[in-house]
Every structure is written in structure tokens, then in C-alpha cells.
Design a protein around this motif. Structure first.
Motif, PDB file in Angstrom:
ATOM      1  N   SER A 210      89.822 -11.339  64.268  1.00  0.00           N
ATOM      2  CA  SER A 210      91.070 -12.064  64.903  1.00  0.00           C
ATOM      3  C   SER A 210      92.082 -11.413  65.591  1.00  0.00           C
ATOM      4  CB  SER A 210      91.717 -13.170  64.097  1.00  0.00           C
ATOM      5  OG  SER A 210      90.456 -14.009  63.352  1.00  0.00           O
ATOM      6  N   ALA A 211      92.303 -10.182  64.949  1.00  0.00           N
ATOM      7  CA  ALA A 211      93.430  -9.264  65.373  1.00  0.00           C
ATOM      8  C   ALA A 211      93.335  -7.897  65.464  1.00  0.00           C
ATOM      9  CB  ALA A 211      94.780  -9.505  64.544  1.00  0.00           C
ATOM     10  N   PRO A 212      92.287  -7.278  66.191  1.00  0.00           N
ATOM     11  CA  PRO A 212      91.863  -5.792  66.404  1.00  0.00           C
ATOM     12  C   PRO A 212      92.744  -5.061  66.712  1.00  0.00           C
ATOM     13  CG  PRO A 212      90.855  -7.064  68.297  1.00  0.00           C
ATOM     14  CD  PRO A 212      91.554  -8.204  67.264  1.00  0.00           C
ATOM     15  N   GLU A 213      93.957  -5.562  67.319  1.00  0.00           N
ATOM     16  CA  GLU A 213      95.165  -4.645  67.594  1.00  0.00           C
ATOM     17  C   GLU A 213      95.793  -4.385  66.440  1.00  0.00           C
ATOM     18  OE1 GLU A 213      96.678  -9.048  67.674  1.00  0.00           O
ATOM     19  OE2 GLU A 213      94.495  -7.921  68.303  1.00  0.00           O
ATOM     20  N   LEU A 214      95.672  -4.951  65.246  1.00  0.00           N
ATOM     21  CA  LEU A 214      96.523  -4.488  63.944  1.00  0.00           C
ATOM     22  C   LEU A 214      95.530  -3.277  63.421  1.00  0.00           C
ATOM     23  CD1 LEU A 214      97.481  -7.951  62.507  1.00  0.00           C
ATOM     24  CD2 LEU A 214      98.786  -6.170  63.819  1.00  0.00           C
ATOM     25  N   GLU A 215      94.706  -2.723  63.965  1.00  0.00           N
ATOM     26  CA  GLU A 215      93.974  -1.959  63.152  1.00  0.00           C
ATOM     27  C   GLU A 215      94.852  -0.484  62.836  1.00  0.00           C
ATOM     28  OE1 GLU A 215      90.326   1.294  63.577  1.00  0.00           O
ATOM     29  OE2 GLU A 215      90.427  -0.364  65.143  1.00  0.00           O
ATOM     30  N   GLY A 216      94.840  -0.038  61.736  1.00  0.00           N
ATOM     31  CA  GLY A 216      95.704   0.992  61.082  1.00  0.00           C
ATOM     32  C   GLY A 216      97.203   0.557  60.720  1.00  0.00           C
ATOM     33  N   ASN A 217      97.450  -0.848  60.715  1.00  0.00           N
ATOM     34  CA  ASN A 217      98.536  -1.285  60.447  1.00  0.00           C
ATOM     35  C   ASN A 217      98.658  -2.155  59.013  1.00  0.00           C
ATOM     36  OD1 ASN A 217     100.244  -0.079  62.665  1.00  0.00           O
ATOM     37  ND2 ASN A 217      99.382  -1.540  63.933  1.00  0.00           N
ATOM     38  N   TRP A 218      97.323  -2.313  58.511  1.00  0.00           N
ATOM     39  CA  TRP A 218      97.275  -3.060  57.368  1.00  0.00           C
ATOM     40  C   TRP A 218      96.249  -2.601  56.360  1.00  0.00           C
ATOM     41  CZ3 TRP A 218      92.449  -5.348  55.943  1.00  0.00           C
ATOM     42  CH2 TRP A 218      91.421  -5.321  56.995  1.00  0.00           C
ATOM     43  N   ALA A 219      96.451  -2.781  55.039  1.00  0.00           N
ATOM     44  CA  ALA A 219      95.611  -2.193  54.173  1.00  0.00           C
ATOM     45  C   ALA A 219      95.317  -2.997  53.077  1.00  0.00           C
ATOM     46  CB  ALA A 219      96.206  -0.772  53.707  1.00  0.00           C
ATOM     47  N   VAL A 220      94.333  -2.475  52.153  1.00  0.00           N
ATOM     48  CA  VAL A 220      94.126  -3.440  50.869  1.00  0.00           C
ATOM     49  C   VAL A 220      94.316  -2.226  50.003  1.00  0.00           C
ATOM     50  CG1 VAL A 220      92.350  -5.084  52.003  1.00  0.00           C
ATOM     51  CG2 VAL A 220      91.422  -2.814  50.938  1.00  0.00           C
ATOM     52  N   SER A 221      94.790  -2.814  48.874  1.00  0.00           N
ATOM     53  CA  SER A 221      94.784  -1.802  47.469  1.00  0.00           C
ATOM     54  C   SER A 221      94.597  -2.937  46.186  1.00  0.00           C
ATOM     55  CB  SER A 221      96.260  -1.439  47.685  1.00  0.00           C
ATOM     56  OG  SER A 221      97.217  -2.632  47.621  1.00  0.00           O
ATOM     57  N   PRO A 222      94.295  -2.157  45.072  1.00  0.00           N
ATOM     58  CA  PRO A 222      94.167  -2.873  43.974  1.00  0.00           C
ATOM     59  C   PRO A 222      95.382  -3.834  43.611  1.00  0.00           C
ATOM     60  CG  PRO A 222      93.872  -0.582  43.603  1.00  0.00           C
ATOM     61  CD  PRO A 222      94.527  -0.720  44.871  1.00  0.00           C
ATOM     62  N   VAL A 223      94.967  -4.983  42.885  1.00  0.00           N
ATOM     63  CA  VAL A 223      95.963  -6.146  42.663  1.00  0.00           C
ATOM     64  C   VAL A 223      96.900  -5.442  41.901  1.00  0.00           C
ATOM     65  CG1 VAL A 223      94.197  -7.887  42.608  1.00  0.00           C
ATOM     66  CG2 VAL A 223      94.972  -6.706  40.381  1.00  0.00           C
ATOM     67  N   PRO A 224      98.186  -5.956  41.688  1.00  0.00           N
ATOM     68  CA  PRO A 224      99.351  -5.371  40.983  1.00  0.00           C
ATOM     69  C   PRO A 224      98.991  -5.423  39.472  1.00  0.00           C
ATOM     70  CG  PRO A 224     100.215  -6.788  42.733  1.00  0.00           C
ATOM     71  CD  PRO A 224      98.751  -7.042  42.730  1.00  0.00           C
ATOM     72  N   ALA A 225      99.587  -4.709  38.837  1.00  0.00           N
ATOM     73  CA  ALA A 225      99.611  -4.289  37.373  1.00  0.00           C
ATOM     74  C   ALA A 225     100.619  -5.445  36.655  1.00  0.00           C
ATOM     75  CB  ALA A 225      99.492  -3.078  36.809  1.00  0.00           C
ATOM     76  N   GLY A 226     100.542  -5.706  35.633  1.00  0.00           N
ATOM     77  CA  GLY A 226     101.496  -6.220  35.032  1.00  0.00           C
ATOM     78  C   GLY A 226     101.946  -5.370  33.730  1.00  0.00           C
ATOM     79  N   SER A 227     102.125  -5.761  32.782  1.00  0.00           N
ATOM     80  CA  SER A 227     102.596  -4.986  31.397  1.00  0.00           C
ATOM     81  C   SER A 227     101.465  -4.114  30.828  1.00  0.00           C
ATOM     82  CB  SER A 227     103.121  -5.496  30.334  1.00  0.00           C
ATOM     83  OG  SER A 227     102.602  -6.464  29.819  1.00  0.00           O
ATOM     84  N   ASP A 228     100.068  -4.561  31.348  1.00  0.00           N
ATOM     85  CA  ASP A 228      98.926  -4.092  30.695  1.00  0.00           C
ATOM     86  C   ASP A 228      97.980  -3.459  31.731  1.00  0.00           C
ATOM     87  OD1 ASP A 228      97.435  -3.691  28.001  1.00  0.00           O
ATOM     88  OD2 ASP A 228      95.902  -4.799  29.622  1.00  0.00           O
ATOM     89  N   SER A 229      97.619  -3.971  32.726  1.00  0.00           N
ATOM     90  CA  SER A 229      96.489  -3.689  33.612  1.00  0.00           C
ATOM     91  C   SER A 229      96.864  -4.304  34.878  1.00  0.00           C
ATOM     92  CB  SER A 229      95.063  -4.180  32.949  1.00  0.00           C
ATOM     93  OG  SER A 229      94.862  -5.329  32.760  1.00  0.00           O
ATOM     94  N   ALA A 230      95.665  -3.744  35.736  1.00  0.00           N
ATOM     95  CA  ALA A 230      95.741  -4.383  37.176  1.00  0.00           C
ATOM     96  C   ALA A 230      94.365  -4.961  37.184  1.00  0.00           C
ATOM     97  CB  ALA A 230      95.678  -3.317  38.091  1.00  0.00           C
ATOM     98  N   THR A 231      94.128  -6.141  36.235  1.00  0.00           N
ATOM     99  CA  THR A 231      93.048  -6.773  36.219  1.00  0.00           C
ATOM    100  C   THR A 231      92.706  -8.022  37.404  1.00  0.00           C
ATOM    101  OG1 THR A 231      92.551  -6.216  33.825  1.00  0.00           O
ATOM    102  CG2 THR A 231      91.394  -8.166  34.940  1.00  0.00           C
ATOM    103  N   SER A 232      91.612  -8.101  38.028  1.00  0.00           N
ATOM    104  CA  SER A 232      91.455  -8.903  39.134  1.00  0.00           C
ATOM    105  C   SER A 232      90.348  -9.784  38.837  1.00  0.00           C
ATOM    106  CB  SER A 232      91.271  -8.383  40.708  1.00  0.00           C
ATOM    107  OG  SER A 232      91.204  -9.289  41.611  1.00  0.00           O
ATOM    108  N   LEU A 233      90.285 -10.791  39.731  1.00  0.00           N
ATOM    109  CA  LEU A 233      89.366 -11.962  39.387  1.00  0.00           C
ATOM    110  C   LEU A 233      88.095 -11.498  40.024  1.00  0.00           C
ATOM    111  CD1 LEU A 233      88.527 -15.143  38.902  1.00  0.00           C
ATOM    112  CD2 LEU A 233      89.469 -15.459  41.487  1.00  0.00           C
ATOM    113  N   PHE A 234      86.985 -11.677  39.433  1.00  0.00           N
ATOM    114  CA  PHE A 234      85.714 -11.527  39.712  1.00  0.00           C
ATOM    115  C   PHE A 234      84.855 -12.879  40.303  1.00  0.00           C
ATOM    116  CE2 PHE A 234      81.223 -11.375  40.399  1.00  0.00           C
ATOM    117  CZ  PHE A 234      80.812 -10.287  41.049  1.00  0.00           C
TER     118      PHE A 234
END
Length: 416
Positions: A276-300
């Protein structure tokens, strides 16, 4: 990139973005195969893509496939109608949050005996799923892994940088601070997006604090300090004015426009953004979910495939599922849908692993869990959880009263 062994070990569930739709005349489920097309229920708006995916198989086998797409919000009604009438599809896609619901309704054929002589569907072809809690209910295999999914943090790195934030946040505390700063850009600007329908998010926040919403006996339990900390984060983002409150907010467009430059979603959103927005290439990223007090556990999450309990085309249904389980087919579906493969050979494909986004997904899969398989998560515990939290952040209900009502309403519900 971590080895595929680590990925395979880490993925403890394979499940569903979808739940499929349609009708067929249910048969005895015996060895004799009926004439006529195989009917497949597919979730959401993926019907056309799925038809293209199975077209080569249909041509090769001479078996017509009738694909019926069911809207996300129509799955429960379709299931109820099909079970009551005794007439369902042959093959159906099942979202993991719906697996227990479909199994408890008696809609799924137990597959243990049927797949014993089908090497392509053997457990070693998939990441610890067949025979595990994400494929089996009550000790019986009732589904086969198809596509995988995990949640990661999406950020508009250019928007963050323009506002003095040089890297995506890695903890929920950082998310809250960064979101507040981003929301200060002006009216109609936000820092983070929380889907009001996303019941897994507060569970993920609870996991990140080292807690769970299921106690040692398998019962639902929201009366824990870890869940309280998750509520602090969830409600705090709203209290800071960092989150849009309109229910019809479009997360993809909000992200693309920069109005809400941080959110948590699955790999399918990456495909949508790129297209939808190829013009944004290089201007967005993905990274692991944030950690709380223990871990950066995500949903599977993800999708499994099942066979309707009284289908009269069981053998041919399983042949189709074998085709959908092949590495080449799963890689093709990833290209079309952005949904991750579950076949271990597909996950090890060099082309797939060359994608830097897949590296992040693979790392996150190593720290992911499935939602508890309580009865009717979407219409039960998950809905009750959202009702409580939304009543606080949207309607101003007393927090303690809302959480106590949630605890009381879900008491005694079990995964057992």
C-alpha cells in the motif's frame, strides 16, 4: 539467523488466522469417497488467493475445490448452523483461538488413525505442533498445522527519529514514554495504537511480566500482580492520551500516515504496508515485542486445517491438506498472504530467511506462546477481558470494580 532447529523447537503452536466457510453434504466419513467438489471454508477475504493456490492441485488430481470465504465476524454463526444441520464443509481452516470451540462442538474429525500412514503429515514435518496442545484437544489430534503467525512491534522509524527517538522501544515503559512524546505532536496525533478487539494484547503484557492468566490447576486467574501490572500499562497508554479511542480507527492507514506510528501486529501487516505504501520503504521497521519486568514474550497464532467430522471425502481432504503442507505450497502462500509457513523445510528456505523481516519473526517465534485453550475464548474469557478493560479506558468505569467483575465472571473456567 538462528537455525531452523531453534525455530522448530520454539514454535509450540500452529493455528489460525482463519476459520473457513461453506457447506457440503456430510457423509459417513467412511472409506468410500463421494463424487463432487471438496468444499473448503476459508476465513476473511483470502478466498480468491486460496483458489489460485489450490488450482494446480485441482488440475493435477481432477478434484474440483469449492472455496467459501466466511467473514471474520461470521465464524461462530456459521459453525452453529453447520453443526445444527449436520452439514459442513470437507476441509476447514481453524484459527487457534477457535480450535477448542470447534472441537467441543463435535465439528472436527479425530485424525490420529487417518494420518498414521501419511508421512507428509507426520509430526517431524512441523514445529512441535501435531500431538501438542495447538493441534490436539482432549488427547486427540483434530487439526494439522498450516500457517504460522507471531506478533512483533511495528514502528515508523522516520517519525520516531523526527521526534528525537533514535530506536524502537524495547520495554513497555519505553513504549509508554515514547508514545506520550509522539502524541504531543498535536491534535489528532497519537503514539501507539491498541485495537479495541485485541484480547491477546493484555495477555501478552501479562506474560512479559512473568505471569500468566492460567493458574497451576489450569483455571483462569486474573487476580495476580503480573496481570495488575499489565492493566497499569494498558490503561496508562490511554490515560496519557497516546491511543486513539474511536473504534473504527484503521491501524494500517494510521501507521502509514504516521498518525499512530507504533503498534503490535503480525507479519501480514508488513505485506499490506509494503504493497500500500512502497514509498515508505526504509522508514519503518519491525522489532521484538516490548519486554516487561521479565521477558519479551509474544503471541503465537496462525491457522490449522481440519476435516469436518462427517465428511464423506476424508481421504481426498487429507490429500489436499498434504498438498497445502508441502514446503513449496507454503512458501507460495507466504508470498501471497504474508503468513509464515509451518513446514520446517519451508522455514529453512534460503530465500525466505534472506528477508530481514523474517529474521525478526523467527527470533520472536522463539519467545512466543499460544493463548490458553479455554472454551470459546473469543466469545467468553477474551470478550470478558476486553469488556473490563474497555469499560475503564473508554467509559471511565472504576478500575477496581471492573477488574473484580472480570475475576468473578471468569472464576472456575478451565483449560482442562
Amino acid at each position: 539467523m538462528k537455525s531452523i532447529t531453534r525455530i522448530a523447537t520454539a514454535i509450540t503452536a500452529v493455528a489460525a488466522i482463519g476459520a473457513l466457510a461453506g457447506c457440503t453434504s456430510g457423509g459417513s466419513g467412511g472409506d468410500a469417497e463421494a463424487d463432487g467438489p471438496l468444499t473448503v471454508w476459508i476465513m476473511g477475504d483470502s478466498g480468491t488467493n486460496f483458489e489460485q493456490l489450490v488450482a494446480p492441485w485441482s488440475e493435477e488430481t481432477g478434484t474440483e475445490v469449492e472455496v467459501v470465504a466466511v467473514p471474520w465476524d461470521g465464524v461462530d454463526e456459521r459453525l452453529t448452523t453447520a453443526v445444527a444441520s449436520g452439514s459442513g464443509p470437507d476441509v476447514l481452516q481453524i484459527g487457534l483461538s477457535k480450535l477448542r470451540t470447534f472441537a467441543d462442538a463435535g465439528a472436527l474429525l479425530a485424525l490420529d488413525d487417518h494420518i498414521a500412514d501419511r508421512p507428509a503429515l507426520a509430526a517431524e514435518n512441523f514445529p512441535d505442533a501435531i500431538g501438542g496442545e495447538a493441534s490436539a484437544i482432549g488427547g486427540e489430534i483434530v487439526s494439522i498445522p498450516w500457517v504460522g503467525d507471531t506478533r512483533v512491534l511495528f514502528t515508523r522509524t522516520d517519525v520516531l527519529a523526527e521526534n528525537g527517538i533514535d530506536a524502537p522501544p524495547t520495554t513497555w515503559d519505553e513504549v509508554r514514554a515514547d508514545a506520550k512524546a509522539l502524541a504531543a505532536r498535536g491534535d489528532g496525533q497519537f503514539g501507539y495504537y491498541i485495537p479495541q478487539w485485541d484480547s491477546p494484547l493484555p495477555v501478552v503484557m501479562t506474560w512479559s511480566n512473568g505471569g500468566d492468566i492460567i493458574d497451576a490447576d489450569g483455571n483462569v486467574d486474573f487476580d495476580t500482580p503480573e496481570f495488575e501490572a499489565a492493566v497499569d500499562t494498558y490503561t496508562g497508554l490511554y490515560a496519557d492520551g497516546s491511543v486513539p479511542t474511536n473504534a473504527d480507527f484503521d491501524q494500517a492507514q494510521g501507521f502509514i500516515s504516521g498518525v499512530a506510528p507504533m503498534l503490535i501486529s503480525g507479519p501480514y501487516l508488513a505485506k499490506s504496508i509494503a504493497e500500500s505504501a512502497p514509498e515508505l520503504e526504509g522508514n519503518w521497521a519491525v522489532s521484538p515485542v516490548p519486554a516487561g519486568s521479565d521477558s519479551a514474550t509474544s503471541l503465537f497464532a496462525g491457522s490449522n486445517l481440519g476435516v469436518w467430522h462427517n465428511s464423506d471425502q476424508v481421504d481426498q481432504s487429507l490429500v489436499l491438506i498434504e498438498y497445502l503442507s508441502e514446503p513449496e505450497t507454503q512458501l507460495e502462500w507466504f508470498e501471497v498472504s504474508g503468513e509464515l509457513p509451518t513446514n520446517v523445510d519451508a522455514l529453512a528456505d534460503e530465500t525466505l530467511l534472506a528477508d530481514p523481516l523474517v529474521q525478526v519473526y523467527a527470533d520472536q517465534l522463539a519467545e512466543s506462546r499460544i493463548l490458553p485453550l479455554v472454551p470459546n475464548w473469543d466469545g467468553g474469557v477474551g470478550a470478558d477481558l476486553l469488556t473490563a478493560l474497555n469499560s475503564i479506558v473508554l467509559n471511565g468505569e472504576d478500575r477496581d470494580a471492573a477488574i473484580q467483575a472480570l475475576i468473578t465472571k471468569t472464576e472456575g473456567i478451565s483449560v482442562n
